[in-house]
Design an enzyme around this catalytic site. Structure first.
Site, PDB file in Angstrom:
ATOM      1  N   ASN A   1      21.659  -1.596 -13.193  1.00 47.18           N
ATOM      2  CA  ASN A   1      21.815  -0.153 -13.047  1.00 47.18           C
ATOM      3  C   ASN A   1      20.557   0.495 -13.632  1.00 47.18           C
ATOM      4  O   ASN A   1      20.398   0.548 -14.847  1.00 47.18           O
ATOM      5  CB  ASN A   1      23.073   0.291 -13.807  1.00 47.18           C
ATOM      6  N   TRP A   2      19.677   0.920 -12.737  1.00 50.67           N
ATOM      7  CA  TRP A   2      18.394   1.456 -13.216  1.00 50.67           C
ATOM      8  C   TRP A   2      18.526   2.863 -13.788  1.00 50.67           C
ATOM      9  O   TRP A   2      17.567   3.401 -14.351  1.00 50.67           O
ATOM     10  CB  TRP A   2      17.366   1.464 -12.080  1.00 50.67           C
ATOM     11  N   LYS A   3      19.676   3.492 -13.573  1.00 47.83           N
ATOM     12  CA  LYS A   3      19.910   4.858 -14.055  1.00 47.83           C
ATOM     13  C   LYS A   3      18.792   5.791 -13.549  1.00 47.83           C
ATOM     14  O   LYS A   3      18.283   5.575 -12.449  1.00 47.83           O
ATOM     15  CB  LYS A   3      20.045   4.874 -15.582  1.00 47.83           C
TER      16      LYS A   3
ATOM     17  N   HIS B   1      30.859   5.440 -13.868  1.00 48.13           N
ATOM     18  CA  HIS B   1      30.066   5.041 -15.039  1.00 48.13           C
ATOM     19  C   HIS B   1      30.310   6.056 -16.162  1.00 48.13           C
ATOM     20  O   HIS B   1      30.468   7.253 -15.897  1.00 48.13           O
ATOM     21  CB  HIS B   1      28.581   4.987 -14.677  1.00 48.13           C
TER      22      HIS B   1
ATOM     23  N   GLU C   1      28.425   7.466 -18.124  1.00 50.15           N
ATOM     24  CA  GLU C   1      27.483   8.596 -18.144  1.00 50.15           C
ATOM     25  C   GLU C   1      27.868   9.650 -17.108  1.00 50.15           C
ATOM     26  O   GLU C   1      27.667  10.847 -17.328  1.00 50.15           O
ATOM     27  CB  GLU C   1      26.045   8.075 -17.950  1.00 50.15           C
TER      28      GLU C   1
ATOM     29  N   GLU D   1      32.666  -1.522 -19.759  1.00 46.61           N
ATOM     30  CA  GLU D   1      31.478  -1.109 -20.500  1.00 46.61           C
ATOM     31  C   GLU D   1      31.902  -0.249 -21.682  1.00 46.61           C
ATOM     32  O   GLU D   1      32.111   0.967 -21.521  1.00 46.61           O
ATOM     33  CB  GLU D   1      30.552  -0.293 -19.587  1.00 46.61           C
TER      34      GLU D   1
ATOM     35  N   GLY E   1      23.261   0.861 -24.232  1.00 48.56           N
ATOM     36  CA  GLY E   1      21.936   1.283 -24.682  1.00 48.56           C
ATOM     37  C   GLY E   1      21.744   1.280 -26.188  1.00 48.56           C
ATOM     38  O   GLY E   1      20.770   1.825 -26.690  1.00 48.56           O
TER      39      GLY E   1
ATOM     40  N   SER F   1      24.496  -3.342 -23.415  1.00 45.36           N
ATOM     41  CA  SER F   1      23.510  -4.101 -24.191  1.00 45.36           C
ATOM     42  C   SER F   1      23.476  -5.599 -23.857  1.00 45.36           C
ATOM     43  O   SER F   1      23.268  -6.433 -24.734  1.00 45.36           O
ATOM     44  CB  SER F   1      23.724  -3.884 -25.689  1.00 45.36           C
TER      45      SER F   1
ATOM     46  N   GLY G   1      19.326  -1.207 -19.456  1.00 47.75           N
ATOM     47  CA  GLY G   1      17.957  -1.349 -19.958  1.00 47.75           C
ATOM     48  C   GLY G   1      17.258  -2.637 -19.552  1.00 47.75           C
ATOM     49  O   GLY G   1      16.116  -2.600 -19.063  1.00 47.75           O
TER      50      GLY G   1
END
Ligand code: PGA
Length: 254
Positions: free
Chosen positions: A12-14, A100, A102, A170, A176, A216, A238
């Site tokens: 997931n490159w966000k 997600h 976020e 998650e 992160g 992570s 990440g």
């Protein structure tokens, strides 16, 4: 990890990835997938929407799958700035992440919205990756299992199958931050998730559905996490921005 469930390593490159970074990153992974074929895992990258078309081109004729990080619940219409599941499918995507944390936090997406998005993804022929996970405050209160069970009940469409759905656990506090639950804690949540999914989809589908861990994940912890009985892959943020790290995580699958 069960032998009947093929691991999925999803990146997931966000909101990262301008052309000069995204193109070589996808290119390296597509090349590695070709050179390593047949692999024992599926690999997916979810670039920002602006890069999907270009990444699909780079991944063409490789086994590197491409997905969206979100989709709208409607097929089309007056939704400025949004992207439908059909549009993702039209671009060459095969997956869409929905729910997600976020998105849940930044856009107020609740379980019913997440479920509608998952249904839209499934209807467009995509595999929905439905994300769930507790906050740090919820973990501190000792209600992780209840929170994740309720999110699954509310977010996973009842008509889902193991072919069109993946569920990702998650923990919000692990995303992160470099912190992860212990292996026992991850396995405990994943075992509960499979039980919960059994109630919704039945035992056969629940046995086949892939449950990813995210938060992570990095090369140094991937072997342990991917080795857990009910962990069938990873959703990586990440570390998916480095093709070496991401590939090492994929190679950690048993
Ligand atoms: P992280 O993100 O690997 O950077 O913790 C995971 C995710 O949000 O999917």
């Amino acid at each position: 990890m069960s032998t009947q469930r093929r691991p999925l390593i999803a990146g997931n490159w966000k909101m990262n990835g301008l052309r000069e970074i995204a193109m070589p990153l996808a290119g390296e992974l597509a090349t590695k997938m070709n050179n390593a074929a047949p692999t024992s895992f599926d690999m997916l990258v979810c670039p920002p929407a602006t890069m999907i078309d270009a990444v699909v081109d780079v991944a063409y004729e490789s086994n590197l799958a491409v997905g969206g990080q979100d989709c709208h619940m409607a097929e089309s219409g007056a939704h400025t700035g949004d992207i439908s599941a059909q549009m993702l499918q039209d671009l060459g995507c095969s997956y869409a992440i929905v729910g997600h944390s976020e998105r849940r936090a930044d856009h107020g997406e609740m379980d019913d919205v997440v479920r509608a998005k998952a249904e839209a993804a499934q209807a467009a022929g995509l595999i929905a990756i439905v994300c769930v996970g507790e906050t740090e405050a919820e973990r501190d209160k000792g209600i992780t299992i209840d929170v994740v069970a309720a999110q699954i009940a509310g977010s996973v469409p009842p008509a889902s199958t193991s072919e069109n759905t993946v569920v990702a656990y998650e923990p919000v506090w692990a995303i992160g931050t470099g912190r992860t639950p212990t292996s026992d804690e991850v396995q405990e949540v994943h075992a509960m998730m499979r039980t919960k999914v059994t109630e919704i989809l039945g035992a056969d589908e629940a046995d086949k559905i892939r449950l990813l861990y995210g938060g992570s994940v990095k090369p140094s912890n991937a072997v342990e996490l991917m080795g857990l009985a009910d962990v069938d892959g990873a959703l990586v943020g990440g570390a998916s921005l480095s093709h070496d790290d991401f590939w090492q995580i994929a190679e950690s699958c048993p």
